[in-house]
Enzyme design. Sequence first.
Site, PDB file in Angstrom:
ATOM      1  N   SER A   1       0.835  -1.190   0.000  1.00 34.24           N
ATOM      2  CA  SER A   1       0.000   0.000   0.000  1.00 34.24           C
ATOM      3  C   SER A   1       0.870   1.239   0.000  1.00 34.24           C
ATOM      4  O   SER A   1       2.009   1.227   0.472  1.00 34.24           O
ATOM      5  CB  SER A   1      -0.868   0.009   1.256  1.00 34.24           C
ATOM      6  OG  SER A   1      -1.455   1.277   1.439  1.00 34.24           O
TER       7      SER A   1
ATOM      8  N   TYR B   1      -0.938  -0.470  10.404  1.00 34.12           N
ATOM      9  CA  TYR B   1      -1.026  -0.829   8.989  1.00 34.12           C
ATOM     10  C   TYR B   1       0.218  -0.349   8.234  1.00 34.12           C
ATOM     11  O   TYR B   1       0.856  -1.116   7.508  1.00 34.12           O
ATOM     12  CB  TYR B   1      -2.299  -0.232   8.381  1.00 34.12           C
ATOM     13  CG  TYR B   1      -2.583  -0.677   6.966  1.00 34.12           C
ATOM     14  CD1 TYR B   1      -3.029  -1.963   6.696  1.00 34.12           C
ATOM     15  CD2 TYR B   1      -2.414   0.192   5.892  1.00 34.12           C
ATOM     16  CE1 TYR B   1      -3.291  -2.378   5.400  1.00 34.12           C
ATOM     17  CE2 TYR B   1      -2.674  -0.208   4.595  1.00 34.12           C
ATOM     18  CZ  TYR B   1      -3.114  -1.491   4.346  1.00 34.12           C
ATOM     19  OH  TYR B   1      -3.371  -1.892   3.053  1.00 34.12           O
TER      20      TYR B   1
END
Lengths: 234, 233
Positions: free
Chosen positions: B139, B155
């Site tokens: 990501s 994350y």
Amino acid sequence: MYILITGANRGIGLELVRQCVARGDRVGAGVRSGSDTRELQKIVLKHPDHVGVLHLPVDQQALVQEAALHAAQTLDALDVLVNNAGINPETPAEDTFGALQEASVLHVLHVNAVAPLIVAQAFMPLLKKSPRPRIINITSEMGSLADKTYGGSYAYCMSKAALNMATRGMAADLRKDDIPVVALDPGWVRTDMGGPSASLSPAESVRGILRVIDTLTLKDTGRYLDYTGRDHRW
Amino acid sequence: MVTALRVLITGANRGLGLALVRLCLQRGDHVFAAARRFDALEKLDSGGRLFPVPLDVDSGESIAAAVDTVREHAVGLDLLINNAGIFPRAPAYASFGHIEAAALREVLQTNTIGPLLVAQAFLPLLHNGSAARIINITSQQGSLQWKTRGGSLSYSVSKAALNMLTRVMAAELRPQGIIAAMIHPGWVQTDMGSANAALSADQSAAYVLRIVDRLTLEDSGAFFNYDGSPHPW
């Protein structure tokens, strides 16, 4: 100033204690239980007013929080936090693809990347009392994605990239509190971790680290610096 | 004409993973769809080329069993897409000041250690594959340069560690002819990305496969944006 150093019983941490005490700083020396603190205790014996040893097993959040609460009873403020404690996998043979062990990798990630966040979080109330608080996360050139073009050292490299990201996140979050947070590569140092053929003595590396700490301002927050103050590639 | 691939996709029962399964099936690939549940996968028109593989990436035992399942059908794998991931947003995971070490570990376990263990377990099958590729779905949140805002701590940390894992794997596996790369799939309309996201899951899957199809050993270790451009570290 008052400086808290984790992993203070050997290597770069111990040398930081030594140089800080020599110049008159007050030092909190964080160690985990069972570690060899003989060298550290020699410094404490000579300078009992300048060094206090804290039981700070960085991978145990409850004990870190306990240590922070205890410190808050005796300290007015914390000016500098150096998240220095770090480990390599205990079994190097398991550090190649195909042999990597889940528990070992996760443990290295925990100590090297998760713990600095937890320690900083726990000591935040004391840091906020300082007129010029700073957080330094001791990372490594091995945390550089751009430079990682060779195999090996999985867990260590992953943990230092993760620590660099934790630094970025903390820097962004703590900007509003005027607290600079940087990731600092100490160079390749002749310590237990760096080995005897490393290029720098602990004294040289720590002199550089202290120069960076002393000149750090909010403008620097979120940077990945080496011990000479130059930016490292991500 | 692209040769049919033997593909394993994790997190295959929803979101980007499900879209990747659908697209691979459409173009004739043999798809090992690894997931904990199969309710969405069961509705796909599989043409006999879809193989459900029960897999919980948090469990070493489950991963070993998944390898056995795949071996019943194929002697090699050409493409592994490590897509399974979690993005918990509760303060214990996301916000400095509230971080619980156990919560961060949980995300590292699934997003970082999971792909590591899956790739490691399937390595013998990938060795038997043709120009085998390992794709780790990462990501933008894992990009250090991009990360100038707070929040999403677990994350982001897990994806930065995953990116480094991919770099080390790429360097180590290159002499063996296996490619490893990481792709930011864009901001995708999934449970994770929310309905406001810029790309549909199908669009994102198509972008990902376009990159996959063009990968060469020269690209190994690269971090791609979904449009194929290099993503900053």
